[in-house]
Enzyme design. Structure first.
Site, PDB file in Angstrom:
ATOM      1  N   ASP A  72     -17.302  23.961  15.852  1.00 26.92           N
ATOM      2  CA  ASP A  72     -16.707  25.272  16.142  1.00 26.92           C
ATOM      3  C   ASP A  72     -17.760  26.374  16.346  1.00 26.92           C
ATOM      4  O   ASP A  72     -17.660  27.453  15.757  1.00 26.92           O
ATOM      5  CB  ASP A  72     -15.787  25.723  14.982  1.00 26.92           C
ATOM      6  CG  ASP A  72     -14.800  24.667  14.533  1.00 26.92           C
ATOM      7  OD1 ASP A  72     -14.325  23.897  15.381  1.00 26.92           O
ATOM      8  OD2 ASP A  72     -14.499  24.626  13.317  1.00 26.92           O
ATOM      9  N   GLU A  79      -5.348  26.510  19.648  1.00 24.34           N
ATOM     10  CA  GLU A  79      -6.265  27.117  18.678  1.00 24.34           C
ATOM     11  C   GLU A  79      -7.581  27.449  19.381  1.00 24.34           C
ATOM     12  O   GLU A  79      -7.708  27.294  20.600  1.00 24.34           O
ATOM     13  CB  GLU A  79      -6.522  26.165  17.496  1.00 24.34           C
ATOM     14  CG  GLU A  79      -7.195  24.864  17.876  1.00 24.34           C
ATOM     15  CD  GLU A  79      -7.344  23.880  16.715  1.00 24.34           C
ATOM     16  OE1 GLU A  79      -6.881  24.149  15.595  1.00 24.34           O
ATOM     17  OE2 GLU A  79      -7.919  22.803  16.956  1.00 24.34           O
TER      18      GLU A  79
HETATM   19  O1  FUB Z   1     -12.936  23.167  12.000  1.00 23.16           O
HETATM   20  C1  FUB Z   1     -11.599  23.217  11.552  1.00 23.16           C
HETATM   21  C2  FUB Z   1     -10.667  23.482  12.684  1.00 23.16           C
HETATM   22  O2  FUB Z   1     -10.782  22.440  13.639  1.00 23.16           O
HETATM   23  C3  FUB Z   1     -10.943  24.729  13.466  1.00 23.16           C
HETATM   24  O3  FUB Z   1     -10.577  25.900  12.814  1.00 23.16           O
HETATM   25  C4  FUB Z   1     -10.183  24.402  14.690  1.00 23.16           C
HETATM   26  O4  FUB Z   1     -10.416  25.258  15.774  1.00 23.16           O
HETATM   27  C5  FUB Z   1     -10.616  22.983  14.941  1.00 23.16           C
HETATM   28  O5  FUB Z   1     -11.846  22.922  15.600  1.00 23.16           O
END
Ligand code: FUB
Length: 322
Positions: free
Chosen positions: A15, A221
């Site tokens: 991320d 997301e």
């Molecule tokens: O790293 C945990 C979660 O996985 C992140 O917040 C999301 O965007 C996904 O990458």
């Protein structure tokens, strides 16, 4: 640089949110660990406990690990799971924004501050008022700071409507509008929302809102915002179809019109990114699970150059073959 480069061989990192501060690239990633928790749709196996921050003078150069910048044990309101963070700078002070479950297992967004981009960061005593869900990213323009956030499933966005928790969180039906990411301008002191979060509308080529059943294109997301040739590019992950996509608008709030795929699926379940201009070139920072032999919760961040076509569209990068 046309071939993707893994950035940190000795830690699992994911991320990546990247900014240029003081002429250097600073990377704010999640720090993946082997939690021993069985993989599930709620993301419980992503049980991260601290953040390391990295810097680079050049995209091809050495990557400096500045060590632990914030540890979950130092956050007074902490429950579990430090997920994707981002950082902003205002008046020489740095603000780290992070999602974390509170002691009732609800994701909130916290803020921690430092005089240096690499930390260490000191957390506030409580999360941002009215904050919810995950994946904050901050975009600055003309002294205004906009936070984009939200994530489905384990990110809990389906539990909210009109910024209020609903009794029974669920996704809309396939033919209803998709659940939107959110955006809010931050307060002058950078510690709270300066306005109620607004919904980000993503339209298709006919000007219709993307539908919840359009899993290849709808927001899931991993929000990011960048500006290119006067236009605002809202980019995000489609989650269960594993793409990084983007939509373009005329201002930071949108609406945005869907334009295409930035990165096709990588090895691993999640895909997440940032886009940054540095020394006259554009780069995509993202992650995959190749170095851990496909363990979805042990990811490694990487960088690859990103190119635009003359009409401002982004040339799709093949996540399987960079
Ligand atoms: O790293 C945990 C979660 O996985 C992140 O917040 C999301 O965007 C996904 O990458």
């Amino acid at each position: 640089m046309k071939k993707a480069r893994y950035l940190v061989p000795d830690l699992y990192t994911a991320d990546p949110a990247v900014h240029v501060f003081n002429g250097k690239l600073y990377i704010y990633p999640s720090h993946d660990v082997e939690s021993g928790i069985r993989e599930n749709d709620n993301g419980d196996h992503f049980d991260m406990r601290d953040y390391h921050i990295f810097s680079m003078d050049d995209v091809d150069g050495e990557v400096t690990d500045h060590g632990v910048a914030l540890d979950v044990k130092d956050i007074p309101w902490a429950g579990r799971q430090l997920w994707d963070c981002d950082c902003a700078c205002k008046d020489g002070k740095y603000y780290l924004y992070f999602p974390l479950k509170d002691q009732t297992d609800i994701f909130r967004i916290g803020v921690a501050t430092s005089k240096k981009p690499e930390g260490p960061f000191i957390p506030q005593d409580a999360p941002m008022k009215g904050s919810y869900s995950i994946d904050p990213c901050v975009f600055e323009e003309d002294g205004s700071y906009y936070m984009y956030f939200g994530g489905l499933w384990g990110g809990q966005l389906q539990r909210y409507r009109n910024n209020k928790a609903v009794e029974c969180g669920h996704e809309p039906k396939d033919d209803e509008p998709a659940l939107p990411a959110r955006v809010a301008k931050l307060s002058d002191d950078m510690l709270e929302f300066g306005e109620d979060p607004r919904e980000i509308l993503i339209l298709d080529e006919n000007g219709e809102a993307l539908k919840a059943g359009d899993h290849d294109r709808r927001f899931f997301e991993a929000s990011w915002m960048h500006k290119y040739q006067g236009k605002y590019y809202f980019s995000y992950s489609t989650g269960n179809t594993h793409r990084l996509c983007y939509a373009v608008g005329d201002n930071p709030y949108g609406p945005f019109t869907y334009k295409g795929v930035i990165l096709t699926p990588v090895v691993g379940w999640t895909t997440h990114h940032s886009i940054v201009e540095f020394k006259g070139k554009w780069y995509l920072f993202h992650h995959d699970s190749v170095p851990s032999d496909g363990k979805t919760w042990l990811r490694s961040m990487k960088v690859v150059e990103l190119d635009y076509n003359e009409d401002g569209t982004i040339k799709t990068i093949d996540g399987g073959e960079e």
